[in-house]
Scaffold this motif. Structure first.
Motif, PDB file in Angstrom:
ATOM      1  N   TYR A 288       8.328  11.558  -1.162  1.00 17.34           N
ATOM      2  CA  TYR A 288       7.819  10.247  -0.738  1.00 17.34           C
ATOM      3  C   TYR A 288       8.233   9.073  -1.607  1.00 17.34           C
ATOM      4  CZ  TYR A 288       4.794  13.174   2.118  1.00 17.34           C
ATOM      5  OH  TYR A 288       4.327  14.083   3.025  1.00 17.34           O
ATOM      6  N   GLN A 289       9.049   9.261  -2.601  1.00 18.45           N
ATOM      7  CA  GLN A 289       9.401   8.162  -3.492  1.00 18.45           C
ATOM      8  C   GLN A 289      10.465   7.283  -2.847  1.00 18.45           C
ATOM      9  OE1 GLN A 289       9.836   9.669  -7.408  1.00 18.45           O
ATOM     10  NE2 GLN A 289       9.153   7.801  -8.399  1.00 18.45           N
ATOM     11  N   ASP A 290      10.058   6.594  -1.774  1.00 19.91           N
ATOM     12  CA  ASP A 290      10.975   5.795  -0.964  1.00 19.91           C
ATOM     13  C   ASP A 290      10.446   4.374  -0.793  1.00 19.91           C
ATOM     14  OD1 ASP A 290       8.750   6.387   0.498  1.00 19.91           O
ATOM     15  OD2 ASP A 290       9.795   7.146   2.259  1.00 19.91           O
ATOM     16  N   GLY A 291       9.907   3.821  -1.864  1.00 13.65           N
ATOM     17  CA  GLY A 291       9.246   2.532  -1.766  1.00 13.65           C
ATOM     18  C   GLY A 291       7.745   2.675  -1.614  1.00 13.65           C
ATOM     19  N   ARG A 292       7.297   3.922  -1.531  1.00 16.08           N
ATOM     20  CA  ARG A 292       5.857   4.192  -1.479  1.00 16.08           C
ATOM     21  C   ARG A 292       5.402   4.835  -2.780  1.00 16.08           C
ATOM     22  NH1 ARG A 292       5.242   7.593   4.023  1.00 16.08           N
ATOM     23  NH2 ARG A 292       7.294   8.394   3.408  1.00 16.08           N
ATOM     24  N   ASP A 293       4.081   4.884  -2.986  1.00 18.80           N
ATOM     25  CA  ASP A 293       3.545   5.605  -4.125  1.00 18.80           C
ATOM     26  C   ASP A 293       2.886   6.881  -3.636  1.00 18.80           C
ATOM     27  OD1 ASP A 293       1.038   4.836  -3.109  1.00 18.80           O
ATOM     28  OD2 ASP A 293       0.876   3.132  -4.473  1.00 18.80           O
ATOM     29  N   SER A 294       2.117   7.516  -4.497  1.00 21.07           N
ATOM     30  CA  SER A 294       1.582   8.839  -4.166  1.00 21.07           C
ATOM     31  C   SER A 294       0.569   8.814  -3.033  1.00 21.07           C
ATOM     32  CB  SER A 294       0.938   9.458  -5.410  1.00 21.07           C
ATOM     33  OG  SER A 294      -0.236   8.749  -5.782  1.00 21.07           O
ATOM     34  N   GLN A 295       0.090   7.635  -2.646  1.00 23.41           N
ATOM     35  CA  GLN A 295      -0.839   7.546  -1.521  1.00 23.41           C
ATOM     36  C   GLN A 295      -0.179   7.929  -0.202  1.00 23.41           C
ATOM     37  OE1 GLN A 295      -3.831   4.005  -2.238  1.00 23.41           O
ATOM     38  NE2 GLN A 295      -1.803   3.384  -2.922  1.00 23.41           N
ATOM     39  N   ALA A 296       1.133   8.052  -0.212  1.00 27.84           N
ATOM     40  CA  ALA A 296       1.831   8.492   0.995  1.00 27.84           C
ATOM     41  C   ALA A 296       1.533   9.944   1.326  1.00 27.84           C
ATOM     42  CB  ALA A 296       3.340   8.306   0.826  1.00 27.84           C
ATOM     43  N   SER A 297       1.159  10.733   0.317  1.00 26.79           N
ATOM     44  CA  SER A 297       0.975  12.169   0.512  1.00 26.79           C
ATOM     45  C   SER A 297      -0.481  12.496   0.803  1.00 26.79           C
ATOM     46  CB  SER A 297       1.430  12.936  -0.739  1.00 26.79           C
ATOM     47  OG  SER A 297       1.257  14.324  -0.557  1.00 26.79           O
TER      48      SER A 297
ATOM     49  N   GLY B 288      12.384  16.517  15.352  1.00 22.89           N
ATOM     50  CA  GLY B 288      11.041  15.967  15.288  1.00 22.89           C
ATOM     51  C   GLY B 288      10.400  16.064  13.926  1.00 22.89           C
ATOM     52  N   TYR B 289      10.906  16.905  13.036  1.00 23.25           N
ATOM     53  CA  TYR B 289      10.317  17.039  11.698  1.00 23.25           C
ATOM     54  C   TYR B 289      10.724  15.844  10.853  1.00 23.25           C
ATOM     55  CZ  TYR B 289       8.690  19.169   7.345  1.00 23.25           C
ATOM     56  OH  TYR B 289       8.037  19.424   6.166  1.00 23.25           O
ATOM     57  N   GLN B 290       9.771  14.949  10.579  1.00 20.74           N
ATOM     58  CA  GLN B 290      10.059  13.681   9.919  1.00 20.74           C
ATOM     59  C   GLN B 290       9.237  13.485   8.645  1.00 20.74           C
ATOM     60  OE1 GLN B 290      12.226  10.892  11.111  1.00 20.74           O
ATOM     61  NE2 GLN B 290      13.130  12.733  11.990  1.00 20.74           N
ATOM     62  N   VAL B 291       8.821  14.576   8.017  1.00 19.52           N
ATOM     63  CA  VAL B 291       8.038  14.466   6.795  1.00 19.52           C
ATOM     64  C   VAL B 291       8.861  13.760   5.717  1.00 19.52           C
ATOM     65  CG1 VAL B 291       6.933  15.759   4.929  1.00 19.52           C
ATOM     66  CG2 VAL B 291       6.583  16.447   7.306  1.00 19.52           C
ATOM     67  N   GLY B 292       8.293  12.717   5.154  1.00 18.16           N
ATOM     68  CA  GLY B 292       8.956  11.932   4.123  1.00 18.16           C
ATOM     69  C   GLY B 292       9.733  10.747   4.635  1.00 18.16           C
ATOM     70  N   ALA B 293       9.776  10.558   5.958  1.00 17.34           N
ATOM     71  CA  ALA B 293      10.650   9.529   6.532  1.00 17.34           C
ATOM     72  C   ALA B 293       9.914   8.283   7.041  1.00 17.34           C
ATOM     73  CB  ALA B 293      11.459  10.122   7.687  1.00 17.34           C
ATOM     74  N   TRP B 294       8.579   8.254   6.982  1.00 21.16           N
ATOM     75  CA  TRP B 294       7.854   7.186   7.671  1.00 21.16           C
ATOM     76  C   TRP B 294       7.841   5.866   6.919  1.00 21.16           C
ATOM     77  CZ3 TRP B 294       5.340   7.013  12.489  1.00 21.16           C
ATOM     78  CH2 TRP B 294       5.608   8.123  13.284  1.00 21.16           C
ATOM     79  N   GLY B 295       8.021   5.873   5.625  1.00 20.25           N
ATOM     80  CA  GLY B 295       8.221   4.642   4.885  1.00 20.25           C
ATOM     81  C   GLY B 295       6.955   3.851   4.596  1.00 20.25           C
ATOM     82  N   PRO B 296       7.108   2.675   3.972  1.00 22.72           N
ATOM     83  CA  PRO B 296       5.966   1.864   3.543  1.00 22.72           C
ATOM     84  C   PRO B 296       4.991   1.577   4.674  1.00 22.72           C
ATOM     85  CG  PRO B 296       7.991   1.023   2.585  1.00 22.72           C
ATOM     86  CD  PRO B 296       8.400   2.098   3.564  1.00 22.72           C
ATOM     87  N   GLY B 297       3.703   1.579   4.297  1.00 21.59           N
ATOM     88  CA  GLY B 297       2.649   1.327   5.261  1.00 21.59           C
ATOM     89  C   GLY B 297       2.085   2.587   5.881  1.00 21.59           C
ATOM     90  N   TRP B 298       2.718   3.723   5.616  1.00 22.61           N
ATOM     91  CA  TRP B 298       2.311   4.981   6.242  1.00 22.61           C
ATOM     92  C   TRP B 298       2.031   6.052   5.206  1.00 22.61           C
ATOM     93  CZ3 TRP B 298       1.599   5.950  11.453  1.00 22.61           C
ATOM     94  CH2 TRP B 298       1.938   4.891  12.310  1.00 22.61           C
TER      95      TRP B 298
ATOM     96  N   PHE C 133      -4.527  -4.814  11.993  1.00 24.05           N
ATOM     97  CA  PHE C 133      -4.398  -3.530  11.316  1.00 24.05           C
ATOM     98  C   PHE C 133      -4.270  -3.669   9.805  1.00 24.05           C
ATOM     99  CE2 PHE C 133      -2.321  -2.584  15.569  1.00 24.05           C
ATOM    100  CZ  PHE C 133      -3.507  -2.115  16.131  1.00 24.05           C
ATOM    101  N   ASP C 134      -4.464  -4.862   9.278  1.00 21.03           N
ATOM    102  CA  ASP C 134      -4.426  -5.044   7.831  1.00 21.03           C
ATOM    103  C   ASP C 134      -5.540  -4.213   7.191  1.00 21.03           C
ATOM    104  OD1 ASP C 134      -2.349  -6.786   8.134  1.00 21.03           O
ATOM    105  OD2 ASP C 134      -3.516  -8.614   7.779  1.00 21.03           O
ATOM    106  N   GLY C 135      -5.173  -3.398   6.230  1.00 24.20           N
ATOM    107  CA  GLY C 135      -6.160  -2.573   5.544  1.00 24.20           C
ATOM    108  C   GLY C 135      -6.566  -1.326   6.287  1.00 24.20           C
ATOM    109  N   ILE C 136      -6.018  -1.097   7.472  1.00 22.88           N
ATOM    110  CA  ILE C 136      -6.343   0.101   8.258  1.00 22.88           C
ATOM    111  C   ILE C 136      -5.414   1.230   7.838  1.00 22.88           C
ATOM    112  CG2 ILE C 136      -6.446   1.073  10.571  1.00 22.88           C
ATOM    113  CD1 ILE C 136      -8.629  -0.975   9.943  1.00 22.88           C
ATOM    114  N   LYS C 137      -5.983   2.392   7.589  1.00 21.12           N
ATOM    115  CA  LYS C 137      -5.198   3.535   7.138  1.00 21.12           C
ATOM    116  C   LYS C 137      -4.392   4.111   8.298  1.00 21.12           C
ATOM    117  CE  LYS C 137      -8.416   4.665   3.416  1.00 21.12           C
ATOM    118  NZ  LYS C 137      -9.140   3.380   3.397  1.00 21.12           N
ATOM    119  N   MET C 138      -3.096   4.299   8.102  1.00 13.59           N
ATOM    120  CA  MET C 138      -2.190   4.849   9.095  1.00 13.59           C
ATOM    121  C   MET C 138      -1.621   6.160   8.563  1.00 13.59           C
ATOM    122  SD  MET C 138      -2.160   2.665  11.636  1.00 13.59           S
ATOM    123  CE  MET C 138      -2.813   0.984  11.867  1.00 13.59           C
ATOM    124  N   ILE C 139      -2.002   7.261   9.200  1.00 13.93           N
ATOM    125  CA  ILE C 139      -1.636   8.598   8.730  1.00 13.93           C
ATOM    126  C   ILE C 139      -0.878   9.311   9.846  1.00 13.93           C
ATOM    127  CG2 ILE C 139      -2.499  10.807   7.893  1.00 13.93           C
ATOM    128  CD1 ILE C 139      -5.036   9.276   6.959  1.00 13.93           C
ATOM    129  N   ALA C 140       0.320   9.744   9.542  1.00 14.57           N
ATOM    130  CA  ALA C 140       1.158  10.417  10.540  1.00 14.57           C
ATOM    131  C   ALA C 140       1.134  11.929  10.335  1.00 14.57           C
ATOM    132  CB  ALA C 140       2.598   9.918  10.454  1.00 14.57           C
TER     133      ALA C 140
END
Length: 730
Positions: free
Chosen positions: A454-463, A408-418, A392-399
């Protein structure tokens, strides 16, 4: 729409219940399924609580021949090798065991079952046939009627080469995702041959790919293409499941999307489509529905998983009689069971390595990270296994970062890699352009990547920024309807969400009024431009760029009809939107200042180690100066300028949602020496042409409800006074 149900606190959930045994997964799950060899085919099935398993094969005359399988071995696997079996053979399983609903066991050998690892599936379901494992009047009694004539069969598929790999996957900040229904996109396409419309081959047709390339799409995100079935209640209304969020085969491409056949040909046709897209530089993201299956609750049809092990595959309630549903679809797949988790990961790995997928969008993703007590766990093994797997290296993971269950509402909680679907972006931008917001504070957050989320160790690509998706109004319908119009769904317009945050511009539905239509065009362009120019990852819904409408239907999941299909004849009337979208996406792709990954921090730009007085991100009001506290706190403010720059370039976008025109002063040095308006949401004459130079300090007229993008001519920060005199002398 999704309601925010509060911060996750799983310890508050009372989940005391009997838990089905945790069945260990086989060490080697690659052996599961049907595998051809030189002499025939080896069939293996994981069914650790079964007492007997039969393989059912159809011969050339469609006679069913059953073979007892050996097992279970110490890993719960049953196996049989059948000589002479070739690719294209169809098969199923009959699983024997105790009928004990109170133990989470609903074994019924009269039910012909799909192989969870089947690479292809023949067709759909006869909903008038004996597809339930029980009589219609009692869900806890066994029905011994044979289902073989009413259910789909699994297909033996030969190994084949994977699709052509894409030359280079783009990072998400440089991606433009295009969410589309595979069938509906080409069903009415005038340049696709009629026999290919609505198929994998139709989507690979050159005219289709040419349109995607022309507007600037870098990745298509297909609505579910795993083989799926319709729900009985939909079929009873004479409709069908169109969107496909009702999977039955996690390895099998949907058979009905193949024009070439359903005995394995669908696999080859899928691969040919992916190859064509990859050769054009377009990635393929697959919307996957691992959170539930098409069997629904225990009162629904038994087609595979329930008959193999009800309590092993699905989450159950305290008494083990019923399904514990956090999906709203009747059942919830139990990823706390090792064998089930392995099935999902094997499926993902297969679609990456063998079927050419470049990313996944996970439907109701929070369900996948619930533990054996049904609590949401962001440290779930599902996430850990994905992070550790080199496949899964380089594979986009979108939740899709929510489900229907507690917390169940977990927007902003998925962390790096997502990355995550940002519903707060959707809601706010809709509200802003219809005039239903206070001030511009939140607008700044949404335009700049939603770092507050999303500023939890991720950059704007999280959004993953979106304003529309398959679920809800199209962009055109957002400015045409105040209310949903779902009458065609057969539920008296009760289905679908009432919180659309739309504005019909004064008239409900289509109109010939030229002023209202002009306003609607302007508003659609405003929202599209905001989406494209916001920091984060834009996701465009197919057809929105050319004025697609669903006639006010905001829940078209059951409309395999012209209501849902993309109409290509709208392109002429919406050419202004098409042209603006194309130009905005071109500018975004070509200029790093418009697709930055890092959050802006008002850091001074450095050139050769020296600060030049301008910033990576700052904000302007109407007077040509950076926003002050009073402007930020003004609840009536409807205008905001976002300035972004790199060492080499700078851009300023003004968004103005006020109904009346306004004027802004263009910032001067050090932010810019001069400006030019390179794109906007208005009409001819609304803004200066792109070749007209606008001096810093000059005033710019912005019509009501408009957006304009300006490119800066930057001053030379190291110019001397002599240089300036020489320039004036010239």
């Amino acid at each position: 729409m999704t309601d925010h149900v509060g911060d996750p606190s799983p310890t508050d959930i009372d989940a005391k219940h009997a838990i089905p045994p945790r069945m260990p997964a086989p060490q080697d799950t690659a052996r599961l399924g049907a595998h051809l060899d030189d002499s025939g085919c080896r069939f293996t099935l994981w069914a650790p609580r079964a007492e007997r398993v039969e393989l059912a094969l159809l011969d050339d005359q469609d006679h069913q021949i059953n073979h007892d399988m050996a097992g279970p071995d110490d890993e719960g696997v049953w196996e049989v090798h059948v000589p002479g079996v070739e690719a294209g053979a169809i098969y199923g399983y009959r699983v024997h065991g105790e009928w004990a609903p109170g133990k989470g066991q609903r074994f019924n050998p009269a039910r012909l079952l799909l192989d969870p690892y089947a690479r292809a599936i023949t067709a759909g379901v006869d909903y008038n046939g004996p597809i339930l494992d029980h009589p219609a009047d009692d869900a806890y009694e066994l029905d011994p009627t044979d289902s073989a004539g009413a259910v789909p069969w699994s297909v033996v598929v030969a190994e084949s080469e994977p699709p052509t790999p894409i030359a280079e996957r783009k990072p998400l900040n440089q991606s433009v995702i295009y969410e589309t229904h595979l069938k509906g996109y080409t069903r009415l396409h005038p340049q696709v041959p009629e026999h290919l419309r609505g198929t994998y081959a139709g989507f690979a047709y050159p005219a289709v790919i040419e349109h995607l390339k022309d507007i600037g799409v870098t990745a298509v995100e297909f609505l579910p293409c795993h083989h799926f079935v319709s729900e009985p209640f939909i079929v009873g209304r004479g409709l069908s499941n169109y969107w496909g969020y009702n999977s039955m085969g996690f390895f099998a491409p949907h058979a009905a999307y193949a024009w070439s056949g359903t005995r394995g040909e669908q696999v080859a046709e899928w691969k040919e489509m992916v190859s064509a897209l990859h050769e054009a530089g377009i990635e393929v993201i697959l919307d996957v529905v691992y959170n539930h299956t098409g069997e629904g609750g225990h009162e629904g049809p038994t087609l595979s998983y329930r008959g193999i092990d009800h309590g092993g595959y699905y989450r159950l309630t305290d008494d083990l009689h019923n399904d514990y549903d956090v999906t709203g679809c009747g059942n919830s797949v139990d990823t706390s069971q090792p064998g089930v988790l392995e099935l999902i990961l094997d499926s993902m790995r297969y679609w990456v390595t063998e079927m050419g997928v470049d990313g996944f969008r996970f439907d109701l993703a929070s369900e996948l990270i619930r533990d054996e007590n049904h609590h949401v766990d962001q440290n779930h093994e599902f996430k850990r296994r994905i992070a550790e797997d080199p496949a899964f290296d380089g594979i986009k993971m979108i939740a899709e970062a929510w489900d229907m269950g507690p917390y169940g509402y977990q927007v902003g909680a998925w962390g790096p890699g997502w990355s995550e679907w940002n519903d707060r972006f959707r809601n706010y931008i809709r509200d802003f352009w219809r005039g239903a917001t206070s001030g511009v504070g939140e607008l700044a957050s949404r335009l700049s990547g939603s770092g507050d989320i999303y500023q939890d160790g991720r950059d704007s690509q999280a959004s993953i920024n979106f304003i529309t998706a398959h679920d809800g109004f199209t962009l055109r319908d957002l400015v045409t309807y105040d209310h949903k119009h779902n009458e065609a769904n057969g539920e008296d317009n009760r289905d679908g969400n009432d919180d659309n945050r739309s504005w019909n511009c004064g008239v409900e539905g289509e109109t010939d009024d030229p002023e209202i239509n002009a306003l609607r065009h302007r508003q659609v362009k405003n929202m599209m431009a905001t989406l494209v120019l916001s920091t984060g990852v834009p996701m465009i819904t197919a057809g929105d760029e050319m004025g697609r409408t669903q006639e006010g239907n905001n829940n078209a999941y059951c409309q395999d009809s012209p209501i849902s299909w993309v109409h290509w004849d709208t392109r002429e009337n919406w050419a202004d939107l098409m042209g603006m979208t194309r130009e905005m996406l071109r500018l975004r792709a070509e200029h790093p200042a418009l697709h930055r990954a890092a959050y802006g921090a008002h850091d001074e730009i450095q050139v050769d180690g020296t600060g030049v007085g301008r910033f990576d991100l700052t904000w302007f009001g109407n007077e040509g100066t950076e926003m002050g506290e009073g402007e930020w706190n003004d609840p009536g403010r409807r205008t905001l300028g976002r300035y972004t720059s790199t060492e080499d370039e700078a851009f300023l976008v003004f968004v103005h949602a006020g109904a009346e025109a306004t004027e802004v002063v263009l910032p001067g040095e050090p932010f810019a020496q001069s400006w030019r308006a390179v794109a906007h949401s208005g009409f001819a004459g609304d803004f200066p042409d792109a070749d007209q130079i606008l001096e810093g300090g000059s005033r710019l007229h912005i019509p009501g409800r408009s957006l304009v993008l300006l490119e800066a001519l930057l001053p030379n920060p190291f110019a001397t006074e002599a240089d300036a005199v020489g320039l004036r002398d010239d």
